[in-house]
Design a protein around this motif. Structure first.
Motif, PDB file in Angstrom:
ATOM      1  N   ALA A 157       0.852  -1.195   0.000  1.00 57.52           N
ATOM      2  CA  ALA A 157       0.000   0.000   0.000  1.00 57.52           C
ATOM      3  C   ALA A 157       0.882   1.238   0.000  1.00 57.52           C
ATOM      4  N   HIS A 158       0.554   2.175  -0.887  1.00 56.16           N
ATOM      5  CA  HIS A 158       1.278   3.445  -0.976  1.00 56.16           C
ATOM      6  C   HIS A 158       0.514   4.543  -0.242  1.00 56.16           C
ATOM      7  N   SER A 159       1.258   5.378   0.464  1.00 55.28           N
ATOM      8  CA  SER A 159       0.785   6.644   1.033  1.00 55.28           C
ATOM      9  C   SER A 159      -0.221   6.547   2.168  1.00 55.28           C
ATOM     10  N   PRO A 160      -0.016   5.645   3.154  1.00 54.87           N
ATOM     11  CA  PRO A 160      -0.836   5.757   4.366  1.00 54.87           C
ATOM     12  C   PRO A 160      -0.496   7.067   5.067  1.00 54.87           C
ATOM     13  N   GLN A 161      -1.481   7.651   5.755  1.00 55.23           N
ATOM     14  CA  GLN A 161      -1.288   8.981   6.324  1.00 55.23           C
ATOM     15  C   GLN A 161      -0.788   8.987   7.758  1.00 55.23           C
ATOM     16  N   SER A 162      -0.831   7.868   8.441  1.00 54.38           N
ATOM     17  CA  SER A 162      -0.432   7.870   9.849  1.00 54.38           C
ATOM     18  C   SER A 162      -0.033   6.464  10.286  1.00 54.38           C
ATOM     19  N   PRO A 163       0.675   6.372  11.409  1.00 55.92           N
ATOM     20  CA  PRO A 163       0.976   5.043  11.962  1.00 55.92           C
ATOM     21  C   PRO A 163      -0.295   4.256  12.280  1.00 55.92           C
ATOM     22  N   HIS A 164      -1.347   4.951  12.699  1.00 58.28           N
ATOM     23  CA  HIS A 164      -2.594   4.257  13.004  1.00 58.28           C
ATOM     24  C   HIS A 164      -3.205   3.638  11.751  1.00 58.28           C
ATOM     25  N   GLU A 165      -3.130   4.358  10.641  1.00 59.64           N
ATOM     26  CA  GLU A 165      -3.654   3.804   9.393  1.00 59.64           C
ATOM     27  C   GLU A 165      -2.833   2.583   8.969  1.00 59.64           C
ATOM     28  N   ILE A 166      -1.533   2.633   9.173  1.00 53.39           N
ATOM     29  CA  ILE A 166      -0.683   1.476   8.866  1.00 53.39           C
ATOM     30  C   ILE A 166      -1.139   0.266   9.660  1.00 53.39           C
ATOM     31  N   LEU A 167      -1.343   0.446  10.961  1.00 57.70           N
ATOM     32  CA  LEU A 167      -1.762  -0.680  11.802  1.00 57.70           C
ATOM     33  C   LEU A 167      -3.116  -1.234  11.368  1.00 57.70           C
ATOM     34  N   ARG A 168      -4.037  -0.336  10.998  1.00 57.96           N
ATOM     35  CA  ARG A 168      -5.359  -0.814  10.558  1.00 57.96           C
ATOM     36  C   ARG A 168      -5.261  -1.588   9.243  1.00 57.96           C
ATOM     37  N   LEU A 169      -4.399  -1.142   8.328  1.00 60.96           N
ATOM     38  CA  LEU A 169      -4.246  -1.849   7.052  1.00 60.96           C
ATOM     39  C   LEU A 169      -3.628  -3.234   7.256  1.00 60.96           C
ATOM     40  N   ILE A 170      -2.721  -3.338   8.209  1.00 65.12           N
ATOM     41  CA  ILE A 170      -2.133  -4.646   8.516  1.00 65.12           C
ATOM     42  C   ILE A 170      -3.179  -5.547   9.168  1.00 65.12           C
ATOM     43  N   ARG A 171      -3.873  -4.998  10.163  1.00 64.09           N
ATOM     44  CA  ARG A 171      -4.848  -5.794  10.924  1.00 64.09           C
ATOM     45  C   ARG A 171      -6.059  -6.201  10.089  1.00 64.09           C
ATOM     46  N   ASP A 172      -6.634  -5.261   9.356  1.00 64.05           N
ATOM     47  CA  ASP A 172      -7.923  -5.503   8.696  1.00 64.05           C
ATOM     48  C   ASP A 172      -7.810  -6.046   7.285  1.00 64.05           C
TER      49      ASP A 172
ATOM     50  N   ASP B  67       1.280  -6.224   3.574  1.00 57.63           N
ATOM     51  CA  ASP B  67       2.613  -6.686   3.966  1.00 57.63           C
ATOM     52  C   ASP B  67       3.643  -5.564   4.014  1.00 57.63           C
ATOM     53  N   LEU B  68       3.618  -4.690   3.016  1.00 60.77           N
ATOM     54  CA  LEU B  68       4.598  -3.610   2.916  1.00 60.77           C
ATOM     55  C   LEU B  68       3.881  -2.291   2.702  1.00 60.77           C
ATOM     56  N   LEU B  69       4.439  -1.227   3.294  1.00 59.14           N
ATOM     57  CA  LEU B  69       3.832   0.098   3.153  1.00 59.14           C
ATOM     58  C   LEU B  69       4.902   1.115   2.824  1.00 59.14           C
ATOM     59  N   ASP B  70       4.557   1.996   1.905  1.00 49.23           N
ATOM     60  CA  ASP B  70       5.428   3.105   1.533  1.00 49.23           C
ATOM     61  C   ASP B  70       4.797   4.354   2.132  1.00 49.23           C
ATOM     62  N   ALA B  71       5.378   4.867   3.231  1.00 51.03           N
ATOM     63  CA  ALA B  71       4.753   5.941   4.001  1.00 51.03           C
ATOM     64  C   ALA B  71       5.520   7.245   3.847  1.00 51.03           C
ATOM     65  N   PRO B  72       5.035   8.171   3.017  1.00 51.72           N
ATOM     66  CA  PRO B  72       5.737   9.445   2.841  1.00 51.72           C
ATOM     67  C   PRO B  72       5.882  10.244   4.131  1.00 51.72           C
ATOM     68  N   PHE B  73       4.951  10.091   5.094  1.00 47.65           N
ATOM     69  CA  PHE B  73       5.071  10.865   6.327  1.00 47.65           C
ATOM     70  C   PHE B  73       6.339  10.497   7.090  1.00 47.65           C
ATOM     71  N   ALA B  74       6.773   9.246   6.981  1.00 48.96           N
ATOM     72  CA  ALA B  74       8.007   8.836   7.650  1.00 48.96           C
ATOM     73  C   ALA B  74       9.220   9.499   6.995  1.00 48.96           C
TER      74      ALA B  74
END
Length: 203
Positions: A137-152, A156-163
């Motif tokens: 997944a490209h461009s999650p907006q927050s760590p919380h969104e990352i966790l929800r995408l993993i959980r729900d 597997d992999l995320l490209d997070a511009p905020f980081a």
């Protein structure tokens, strides 16, 4: 893949054209090797590292239809194009979701882009597909969104511009699980950030 970038909402005709183009482009990519030669001597395991961008905009049925088309056994001229592969999915290494256009499509069509809506669209795309292939997944907006995408969804992999933006500013992101507030003994063992003379703490 053919992702609409005009202002949403997108018509059914535009979404279907996106699916058809994306499928045709993927078949053409899998048909040829890097030199443009037919892949007649290759095997399903001798594949390119191809990740397909999952299309269908905000339409659950369109997203499911595109995914089902990837695992559908091809026949006749379509099968000849991608031999020795029998399905388009056999030539794929994984699946990619770009959150920016997806959220734009949701906001334009439904007026909102909640996590539940995004999860529903991801799940529609992934339900027909094998679970062992990589999901990006490209461009999650927050760590919380990352966790929800993993959980729900099982991303597997995320490209997070905020980081990256945080790193550009000299900020290191450091997270501890479970949440410290729920475990006072763990919280006590963690060093506090430095408090400056003006009363502010370091980020």
């Amino acid at each position: 893949s053919d992702t609409p970038f005009t202002p949403p909402p997108y018509s059914q005709k535009r979404i279907m054209k996106s699916l058809e183009r994306s499928t045709a482009w993927l078949a053409d990519l899998l048909r040829s090797d890097k030199d443009g030669n037919a892949r007649s001597d290759s095997t399903p395991n001798d594949r390119l590292n191809v990740f397909v961008h999952m299309v269908g905009a905000q339409d659950v049925r369109a997203r499911r239809a595109f995914a089902e088309g990837l695992v559908e056994t091809l026949y006749g001229p379509d099968l000849e194009l991608i031999k020795p592969l029998k399905t388009l999915d056999e030539g794929l290494f994984g699946y990619i979701f770009d959150l920016v256009p997806l959220k734009g499509a949701l906001a334009g069509a439904r007026g909102e882009e909640s996590h539940e809506n995004i999860s529903e669209l991801f799940q529609a795309s992934l339900a027909p597909l094998p679970a062992q292939k990589l999901r990006i997944a490209h461009s999650p907006q927050s760590p919380h969104e990352i966790l929800r995408l993993i959980r729900d969804v099982g991303i597997d992999l995320l490209d997070a511009p905020f980081a990256q933006r945080a790193a550009d500013l000299g900020i290191a992101l450091d997270f501890r699980f479970p949440v410290l507030n729920s475990l006072p003994s763990v919280a006590q063992s963690c060093p506090l950030t430095l408090e400056r003379e003006h009363g502010r703490r370091d980020i």
